[in-house]
Design an enzyme around this catalytic site. Structure first.
Site, PDB file in Angstrom:
ATOM      1  N   ARG A  36      17.404  -9.739 -32.894  1.00 34.82           N
ATOM      2  CA  ARG A  36      17.565  -8.629 -31.951  1.00 34.82           C
ATOM      3  C   ARG A  36      16.425  -8.585 -30.922  1.00 34.82           C
ATOM      4  O   ARG A  36      16.635  -8.171 -29.788  1.00 34.82           O
ATOM      5  CB  ARG A  36      17.650  -7.305 -32.701  1.00 34.82           C
ATOM      6  N   LYS A 197      31.311  -2.543 -48.315  1.00 37.92           N
ATOM      7  CA  LYS A 197      32.230  -1.404 -48.447  1.00 37.92           C
ATOM      8  C   LYS A 197      33.464  -1.559 -47.587  1.00 37.92           C
ATOM      9  O   LYS A 197      33.369  -1.704 -46.374  1.00 37.92           O
ATOM     10  CB  LYS A 197      31.503  -0.132 -48.023  1.00 37.92           C
ATOM     11  N   GLY A 347      24.365  -6.858 -39.636  1.00 38.68           N
ATOM     12  CA  GLY A 347      22.972  -7.084 -40.008  1.00 38.68           C
ATOM     13  C   GLY A 347      22.802  -8.212 -41.014  1.00 38.68           C
ATOM     14  O   GLY A 347      22.068  -9.180 -40.771  1.00 38.68           O
ATOM     15  N   GLY A 370      27.852  -1.970 -36.987  1.00 40.80           N
ATOM     16  CA  GLY A 370      28.787  -0.861 -36.828  1.00 40.80           C
ATOM     17  C   GLY A 370      29.365  -0.784 -35.420  1.00 40.80           C
ATOM     18  O   GLY A 370      30.558  -0.536 -35.232  1.00 40.80           O
TER      19      GLY A 370
HETATM   20  P1  ADP Z   1      26.915  -6.683 -42.632  1.00 39.11           P
HETATM   21  O1  ADP Z   1      25.538  -6.057 -42.629  1.00 39.11           O
HETATM   22  O2  ADP Z   1      26.850  -8.139 -42.255  1.00 39.11           O
HETATM   23  O3  ADP Z   1      27.908  -5.899 -41.822  1.00 39.11           O
HETATM   24  P2  ADP Z   1      27.627  -5.376 -45.074  1.00 39.11           P
HETATM   25  O4  ADP Z   1      26.488  -4.433 -44.851  1.00 39.11           O
HETATM   26  O5  ADP Z   1      28.999  -4.834 -44.991  1.00 39.11           O
HETATM   27  O6  ADP Z   1      27.485  -6.645 -44.124  1.00 39.11           O
HETATM   28  O7  ADP Z   1      27.514  -5.996 -46.532  1.00 39.11           O
HETATM   29  C1  ADP Z   1      26.458  -6.788 -46.929  1.00 39.11           C
HETATM   30  C2  ADP Z   1      26.198  -6.672 -48.391  1.00 39.11           C
HETATM   31  O8  ADP Z   1      27.379  -6.924 -49.144  1.00 39.11           O
HETATM   32  C3  ADP Z   1      25.183  -7.656 -48.854  1.00 39.11           C
HETATM   33  O9  ADP Z   1      24.024  -6.969 -49.278  1.00 39.11           O
HETATM   34  C4  ADP Z   1      25.868  -8.390 -49.999  1.00 39.11           C
HETATM   35  O10 ADP Z   1      25.034  -8.604 -51.104  1.00 39.11           O
HETATM   36  C5  ADP Z   1      26.964  -7.452 -50.389  1.00 39.11           C
HETATM   37  N1  ADP Z   1      28.044  -8.141 -51.085  1.00 39.11           N
HETATM   38  C6  ADP Z   1      28.963  -8.973 -50.572  1.00 39.11           C
HETATM   39  N2  ADP Z   1      29.786  -9.428 -51.552  1.00 39.11           N
HETATM   40  C7  ADP Z   1      29.358  -8.885 -52.702  1.00 39.11           C
HETATM   41  C8  ADP Z   1      29.799  -8.959 -54.056  1.00 39.11           C
HETATM   42  N3  ADP Z   1      30.838  -9.704 -54.419  1.00 39.11           N
HETATM   43  N4  ADP Z   1      29.136  -8.233 -54.978  1.00 39.11           N
HETATM   44  C9  ADP Z   1      28.088  -7.455 -54.613  1.00 39.11           C
HETATM   45  N5  ADP Z   1      27.619  -7.359 -53.366  1.00 39.11           N
HETATM   46  C10 ADP Z   1      28.250  -8.057 -52.411  1.00 39.11           C
HETATM   47 MG    MG Z   2      24.792  -4.233 -43.557  1.00 41.84          MG
END
Ligand code: ADP
Ligand code: MG
Length: 388
Positions: A36, A197, A347, A370
């Site tokens: 960033r 989520k 992120g 987001g």
């Molecule tokens: P981003 O920041 O790229 O948008 P998210 O914040 O939605 O992604 O999700 C990232 C998190 O999801 C990571 O910390 C990762 O460990 C967790 N994650 C992904 N798959 C699993 C899983 N099967 N079990 C537990 N945690 C998971």
């Molecule tokens: Mg995230």
């Protein structure tokens, strides 16, 4: 949206830039991902060439309206100074008489970084009074914080009432790349969604079940989808509250690709026995922590047949190496696809590809998590609307 190039002659003017310096640091304050910061350079360099007095501002983490020592912007000051090869002055706050004094001492081509905007609760409350004080520091406002433009915060929205306001080069680049997906995507269009989520990504999934040619779901959120289909997911965390909404979607749609095999273990540490099984075989005491090798192949073949790929969210619990394989495979599939215009964001997702040195292999790396999701779901971003 008016862009910085339409701002006319800026020489000698005090320009307040809203950046997104919400970086990832470790406990010792070391920056883990400076993407960033690097992405903010074109606008800053442009303002340097224009011989302006540059006032940079950003939020960092969630101090919740209080001064928190570990959430100061000094690591950004240091890194930005290294990248630009010039001294960045640091303000002790983002508003107030001391800051005004520092601003008034600025010469053309000098840069002052304001302290974390979120040390003041008024920032997130979109306070008009706070926006007025902030805008009082400058003569022109530039929003270059795409990653924060989905927030109705004072430095993003209210501030535009008090200053001539323009989009910075990063915001403009993000807007153009992501608008292409919304308005004129190349097809087949594939959207890959992983991460934690599903509730935060439901709208995107719903939209792209209509718009995209393929949707790939992985990561923890796919567990909720498997569960909704009656497939055993052991003790993986499930978001029960979204199941009714999920069941309204056509989960059997041939566009939708979900894991066919998974990596599971009794705990997340990587110390317990690790098993690879077809979906449905996960034991009651196990968690699904990554996609399996067959799933990697299926996902790879969908991606290779695509012309445009959007990716947000890791395929597994990548923080533990033993569960990072699926995410690494996805990063390679997308970055090796010769026909794909690829866009990634989020992120954790960008931090991961940065760690594997793959960040330059994507067509567009969004600085928004987001914000990217909301933009792609077709929502108007308040920060962009405020510039209109
Ligand atoms: P981003 O920041 O790229 O948008 P998210 O914040 O939605 O992604 O999700 C990232 C998190 O999801 C990571 O910390 C990762 O460990 C967790 N994650 C992904 N798959 C699993 C899983 N099967 N079990 C537990 N945690 C998971
Ligand atoms: Mg995230």
């Amino acid at each position: 949206m008016r862009t910085i190039s339409e701002a006319g002659n800026l020489a000698g003017k005090k320009v307040l830039v809203r950046n997104d310096f919400n970086i990832t640091i470790d406990d010792s304050g070391k920056i883990l991902d400076d993407y960033r910061i690097r992405a903010s350079l074109p606008t800053i360099k442009y303002l340097l060439e224009q011989k302006t007095k540059i006032i940079l501002s950003s939020h960092f983490a969630r101090p919740e309206g209080k001064v928190v020592g570990e959430m100061r912007l000094s690591p950004v000051q240091k890194r930005l100074g290294e990248l630009l090869g010039i001294e960045i002055k640091m303000a002790p706050d983002c508003i107030g008489p001391e800051v005004e004094k520092l601003v008034n001492q600025l010469k053309n081509d000098e840069i002052l970084l304001l302290e974390n905007l979120r040390f003041h609760p008024e920032e997130e409350a979109n306070s008009d009074d706070f926006a007025k004080k902030l805008s009082g520091l400058a003569e022109v406002y530039v929003n270059d914080a795409f990653g924060a433009s989905h927030r109705v915060h004072a430095s993003i929205v209210s501030v535009t009432r008090y200053l001539p306001s323009f989009a910075g080069l990063l915001l403009q680049k993000e807007f153009e790349a992501l608008s292409k997906v919304l308005e004129n995507p190349e097809r087949p269009l594939t959207v890959v969604i992983g991460g934690a989520k599903i509730s935060t990504k439901m709208k995107l999934i719903e939209e792209y079940l209509k718009k995209a040619d393929h949707i790939i779901l992985g990561g923890a959120l796919a567990n909720t989808v498997l569960h909704a289909q009656g497939i055993a997911v052991g003790k993986s965390l499930i978001e029960e509250e979204v199941i009714p909404d999920l069941k309204k979607l056509k989960l059997t749609d041939t566009k939708l690709h979900i894991p066919v095999d998974v990596v599971a273990s009794a705990d997340k540490t990587g110390q317990a026995e690790i098993k690879i099984d077809p979906v449905g075989r996960t034991g009651e005491g196990e968690l699904i922590l990554d996609i399996g090798p067959e799933t990697e192949k299926v996902f790879d073949s969908v991606i290779r047949a695509s012309k445009m790929v959007i990716w947000n969210g890791p395929m597994g619990y990548f923080e533990v190496d033993k569960f990072s394989h699926g995410t690494e495979a996805m990063a390679h599939s997308i970055s090796n696809c010769p026909t794909c215009f690829s866009i990634i964001g989020g992120g954790e997702t960008t931090c991961f590809v940065e760690k594997f040195g793959l960040i330059d292999n994507f067509s567009h790396v969004s600085t928004g998590g987001g914000a990217m999701l909301e933009f792609l779901a077709g929502d108007k971003l308040p920060g962009i609307e405020a510039l209109n």
